[in-house]
Design a protein around this motif. Structure first.
Motif, PDB file in Angstrom:
ATOM      1  N   UNK A   1       0.863  -1.233   0.055  1.00 46.89           N
ATOM      2  CA  UNK A   1      -0.051   0.026   0.078  1.00 46.89           C
ATOM      3  C   UNK A   1       0.978   1.226  -0.183  1.00 46.89           C
ATOM      4  N   UNK A   2       0.200   2.378  -0.342  1.00 43.96           N
ATOM      5  CA  UNK A   2       0.944   3.628  -0.622  1.00 43.96           C
ATOM      6  C   UNK A   2       0.394   4.738  -0.247  1.00 43.96           C
ATOM      7  N   UNK A   3       0.933   5.950   0.146  1.00 48.24           N
ATOM      8  CA  UNK A   3       0.452   7.183  -0.140  1.00 48.24           C
ATOM      9  C   UNK A   3       1.428   8.495  -0.828  1.00 48.24           C
ATOM     10  N   UNK A   4       0.876   9.191  -1.328  1.00 50.60           N
ATOM     11  CA  UNK A   4       1.760  10.029  -2.299  1.00 50.60           C
ATOM     12  C   UNK A   4       1.040  11.376  -2.150  1.00 50.60           C
ATOM     13  N   UNK A   5       1.645  12.388  -1.952  1.00 53.91           N
ATOM     14  CA  UNK A   5       1.139  13.816  -1.690  1.00 53.91           C
ATOM     15  C   UNK A   5       0.472  13.961  -0.279  1.00 53.91           C
ATOM     16  N   UNK A   6       0.442  12.948   0.299  1.00 59.01           N
ATOM     17  CA  UNK A   6      -0.136  12.879   1.563  1.00 59.01           C
ATOM     18  C   UNK A   6      -1.640  12.682   1.532  1.00 59.01           C
ATOM     19  N   UNK A   7      -2.314  12.667   0.446  1.00 54.57           N
ATOM     20  CA  UNK A   7      -3.692  11.889   0.462  1.00 54.57           C
ATOM     21  C   UNK A   7      -3.975  11.036  -0.433  1.00 54.57           C
ATOM     22  N   UNK A   8      -3.153  10.794  -1.642  1.00 54.87           N
ATOM     23  CA  UNK A   8      -3.553   9.743  -2.861  1.00 54.87           C
ATOM     24  C   UNK A   8      -2.982   8.549  -2.244  1.00 54.87           C
ATOM     25  N   UNK A   9      -3.913   7.721  -2.089  1.00 51.69           N
ATOM     26  CA  UNK A   9      -3.751   6.271  -1.517  1.00 51.69           C
ATOM     27  C   UNK A   9      -3.773   5.168  -2.720  1.00 51.69           C
ATOM     28  N   UNK A  10      -2.808   4.043  -2.765  1.00 54.38           N
ATOM     29  CA  UNK A  10      -2.922   3.104  -3.703  1.00 54.38           C
ATOM     30  C   UNK A  10      -2.519   1.724  -3.264  1.00 54.38           C
ATOM     31  N   UNK A  11      -2.911   0.606  -3.875  1.00 58.62           N
ATOM     32  CA  UNK A  11      -2.585  -0.601  -3.618  1.00 58.62           C
ATOM     33  C   UNK A  11      -2.112  -1.143  -4.746  1.00 58.62           C
TER      34      UNK A  11
END
Length: 118
Positions: free
Chosen positions: A64-74
């Motif tokens: 899992x990850x978070x970019x720019x503090x708000x965009x989440x992805x798996x």
């Protein structure tokens, strides 16, 4: 894919070398590749902080990850043996707010990429 599962696993689990199979990605911080371990990487210049969710050698690598503090992805990559020493690999991603899916066949192996919104 025209490679055995062990070779596919070796390639995708060596995240320090991910730029050899994904030119727009580069790992900047990586410790152990194990569940709950964190790593940081850049995708097209954007810094992403991720944590491994599943590390099952020769079966699945997910994080899992978070970019720019708000965009989440798996990101989820699963693999299985196929006929004649080939591999079947599927990859699922759930980036932010995008929706798209595609499937590509490679000989008797099959690669599936599925993109879906969170």
């Amino acid at each position: 894919m025209d490679a055995p599962v062990a070779e596919v696993w070796r390639l995708i689990s060596d995240l320090r070398a991910c730029d050899t199979w994904r030119s727009d990605a580069r790992v900047v911080e990586l410790g152990a590749v194990e569940p709950d371990a964190r790593f940081r990487w850049r995708l097209r210049g954007t810094l992403i902080t991720s944590s491994f969710a599943v590390v099952a050698p020769e079966r699945e690598l997910s994080w899992t990850g978070v970019a720019m503090g708000w965009m989440k992805a798996v990101d989820r990559m699963r693999m299985a043996p196929a006929a004649a020493g080939r591999s079947s690999r599927s990859r699922s991603r759930s980036p932010g707010h995008c929706s798209r899916s595609s499937t590509t066949a490679h000989g008797s192996g099959r690669t599936t990429r599925t993109y879906f919104a969170c």
